[in-house]
Design a protein around this motif. Structure first.
Motif, mmCIF file in Angstrom:
data_model
loop_
_atom_site.group_PDB
_atom_site.id
_atom_site.type_symbol
_atom_site.label_atom_id
_atom_site.label_comp_id
_atom_site.label_asym_id
_atom_site.label_seq_id
_atom_site.Cartn_x
_atom_site.Cartn_y
_atom_site.Cartn_z
ATOM 1 N N UNK B 38 0.831 -1.494 0.066
ATOM 2 C CA UNK B 38 -0.076 -0.020 -0.064
ATOM 3 C C UNK B 38 1.113 1.114 0.041
ATOM 4 N N UNK B 39 0.213 1.629 -1.372
ATOM 5 C CA UNK B 39 1.247 3.284 -1.123
ATOM 6 C C UNK B 39 0.710 4.337 -0.400
ATOM 7 N N UNK B 43 -4.883 2.616 -2.272
ATOM 8 C CA UNK B 43 -5.714 1.050 -2.099
ATOM 9 C C UNK B 43 -4.583 0.767 -1.909
ATOM 10 N N UNK B 44 -4.420 -1.063 -2.016
ATOM 11 C CA UNK B 44 -4.164 -2.484 -0.977
ATOM 12 C C UNK B 44 -3.617 -2.644 -2.825
ATOM 13 N N UNK B 91 4.043 0.134 2.842
ATOM 14 C CA UNK B 91 3.541 -0.413 3.813
ATOM 15 C C UNK B 91 3.257 -2.107 3.486
#
Lengths: 112, 115
Positions: B38-39, B43-44, B91
């Motif tokens: 996730x940036x 979103x993921x 993340x």
């Protein structure tokens, strides 16, 4: 590949107000998950919908999947500051039950 | 309590080194786990599918030699970021499906900072 669009991208509501977040798919949904996330933390599972027309509720949150299984909505009644966060919808990919494609996310702020 | 656990929650490493992130399913067996990235303010993004006892399946555009995935047991998958660079800072979060409950659980996530 399947694309999920969420709207709105961000939302600011006053405490006590109702709100709705939408998740629209370009293809038929085989399963649709809703999660809540505080950025930089894990995802909290809210609900999973699978059948056309299905509706589920938990506390003040209700999620629905339309009959055509291409759109889902998440409705929060009487919002509270604890509802603030990022809401993500995730679509189950065909062939793999636990693999999700996520929507763009909706950032919710609840003001006092 | 947590159903899927990740470790470490935070890690800082020097450029050029490798770092390993663990993902454990705590009270159920998961033949398949998933790794996402996730940036900021995004979103993921699914990186890869971790398959117990076999090779991981990577999404298009994800370098398999850069992000090594090992799923040696039914409760543990590891993601190793090799020769890390600052652009790998992100993340990382894993998930596992508890199919008996029709639920997919996510770990708490791991913050990687490469300096």
């Amino acid at each position: 590949s399947q694309e999920l669009e969420q709207s709105p991208q961000s939302l600011i509501v006053q405490e006590g107000k109702n709100l709705t977040i939408n998740c629209t798919s370009s293809k038929t949904l085989y399963g649709l998950y809703w999660y809540k996330q505080k950025y930089g933390e894990g995802l909290i599972f809210l609900m999973m919908l699978q059948k056309g027309g299905e509706e589920k509720s938990h506390e003040k949150i209700t999620a629905k999947l339309d009959e055509k299984k291409q759109q889902s909505s998440l409705h929060i009644t009487a919002s509270q500051p604890s509802h603030a966060g990022i809401y993500l919808c995730g679509a189950v990919r065909t062939g793999t039950a636990s693999k999700l494609t996520f929507g763009t996310g909706t950032r919710l702020q609840v003001t006092l | 309590g947590a159903v899927v656990s990740q470790h470490p929650s935070w890690v800082i490493c020097k450029s050029g080194t490798s770092v390993k992130i663990e993902c454990r399913s705590l009270d159920f067996q998961a033949t398949t786990m998933f790794w996402y990235r996730q940036f900021p303010k995004q979103s993921l993004m699914l990186m890869a599918t971790s398959n117990e006892g076999s090779k991981a399946t990577y999404e298009q555009g994800v370098e398999k030699d850069k992000f090594l995935i090992n799923h040696a047991s039914l409760t543990l998958s590891t993601l190793t970021v090799t020769s890390a660079h600052p652009e790998d800072s992100s993340f990382y979060i894993c998930s596992a499906g508890r199919l008996s409950e029709n639920t997919i659980y996510f770990g708490e996530g791991s913050w990687l900072t490469v300096v």
